[in-house]
Scaffold this active site. Structure first.
Site, PDB file in Angstrom:
ATOM      1  N   LYS A   1       9.471  -6.158   4.691  1.00 35.48           N
ATOM      2  CA  LYS A   1       8.556  -6.812   5.627  1.00 35.48           C
ATOM      3  C   LYS A   1       9.200  -6.865   7.012  1.00 35.48           C
ATOM      4  O   LYS A   1      10.389  -7.161   7.145  1.00 35.48           O
ATOM      5  CB  LYS A   1       8.271  -8.239   5.140  1.00 35.48           C
TER       6      LYS A   1
ATOM      7  N   ASP B   1       6.288 -16.000   1.486  1.00 36.62           N
ATOM      8  CA  ASP B   1       6.173 -14.593   1.868  1.00 36.62           C
ATOM      9  C   ASP B   1       5.625 -13.708   0.750  1.00 36.62           C
ATOM     10  O   ASP B   1       5.293 -12.544   0.999  1.00 36.62           O
ATOM     11  CB  ASP B   1       7.541 -14.042   2.284  1.00 36.62           C
TER      12      ASP B   1
END
Length: 280
Positions: free
Chosen positions: A7, A135
């Site tokens: 990410k 997340d």
């Protein structure tokens, strides 16, 4: 098997804090790199996890990481026996602001739903992901998103332009909780997009107007981040450079992957680097 992609927070604003649990509220543009861990899953008579890959050593001795937690949570929720042999090949650095653990957990959920042949609604799968960490839902979605809330609210981002990406980490682990605790500045105001970007220069304009609110706190804890940013911002043909997530990894954008590779050749040998692209 699903890839667990790294990410990248192209911007990250801290816009508030929830009163009930103290979690910080975010305004972020999240994208994913071509850098990824891989997770192989096969049927077995018990639950096990093996580790390999260049970043596996950082997880050695960690008895119960997010992959195993994801497997047990999925099994408990659906009432199946937690039986599978998992092998995680780790390429994403640990505690680097790249969401590697969250991406691994999301990949485990996806792989085990398939292995155990679970008829689990998508909404329930995302609920499980949120229970594993803020997340994990965005990593489960695996596509560029405008993120709000504590990370669980996702809206599709405008298509990202093709570009080169260079990730650099000074090989210093930087736990997220410590960076948030060190943050001293006021909360930012959310900056909704007025219009979609049409090319790399207009994306860079949007990024430069927002930045990463955690950079000062991370740099106070890990001063070498300033050196990484200085290197990237001085690299040939760079369009934009900033820290991703809570650090210590920083990223730079270039017109092409080959330009990113040329810049990577000058990265100090003591630092970890990856040259590639943002995943489409």
């Amino acid at each position: 098997m699903p890839l667990a992609r790294a990410k990248v927070n192209l911007w990250l604003k801290v816009v508030g804090r929830r009163a009930d649990d103290g979690y910080h509220l975010l305004d972020s543009l999240v994208a994913f790199a071509d850098l990824a861990d891989s997770l192989d899953v096969v049927a077995a008579d018990r639950l096990s996890l093996a580790l390999d890959g260049p970043s596996a050593g950082s997880l050695a001795g960690e008895g119960d990481n997010l992959v195993l937690k994801a497997a047990r949570l999925l099994a408990d929720t659906t009432g199946v026996a937690p039986r599978a042999a998992l092998r995680l090949t780790k390429h994403i650095p640990v505690a680097a602001g790249l969401g590697g653990g969250s991406a691994d957990a999301a990949a485990a959920l996806q792989a085990l739903v398939e292995l155990w042949r679970l008829a689990l609604p998508v909404e329930e799968l995302f609920d499980l992901a949120a229970r594993l960490g803020a997340d994990v839902p965005m990593c489960l979605a695996g596509r560029a998103a405008l993120v709000s809330g504590i990370g669980e609210k996702l809206a599709p981002a405008p298509p990202l332009p093709a570009c080169g990406l260079l990730l650099v980490n000074p090989r210093v682990a930087l736990p997220t909780a410590g960076v948030f605790a060190a943050r001293r500045s006021d909360f930012s105001q959310p900056q909704p997009l007025a219009r979609a970007w049409s090319d790399l220069p207009s994306l860079v304009e949007a990024l430069a107007a927002r930045g990463n609110d955690l950079t000062s706190a991370a740099t106070a804890l890990c001063p070498v981040i300033a050196d990484v940013l200085a290197f990237l911002r001085a690299s040939p043909a760079v369009r934009y450079a900033a820290m991703t997530g809570s650090g210590a990894t920083c990223f730079a954008l270039y017109d092409t992957p080959s330009a990113a590779e040329r810049a990577a050749a000058g990265v100090p040998t003591a630092w970890w680097r990856h040259a590639g692209t943002l995943a489409s």
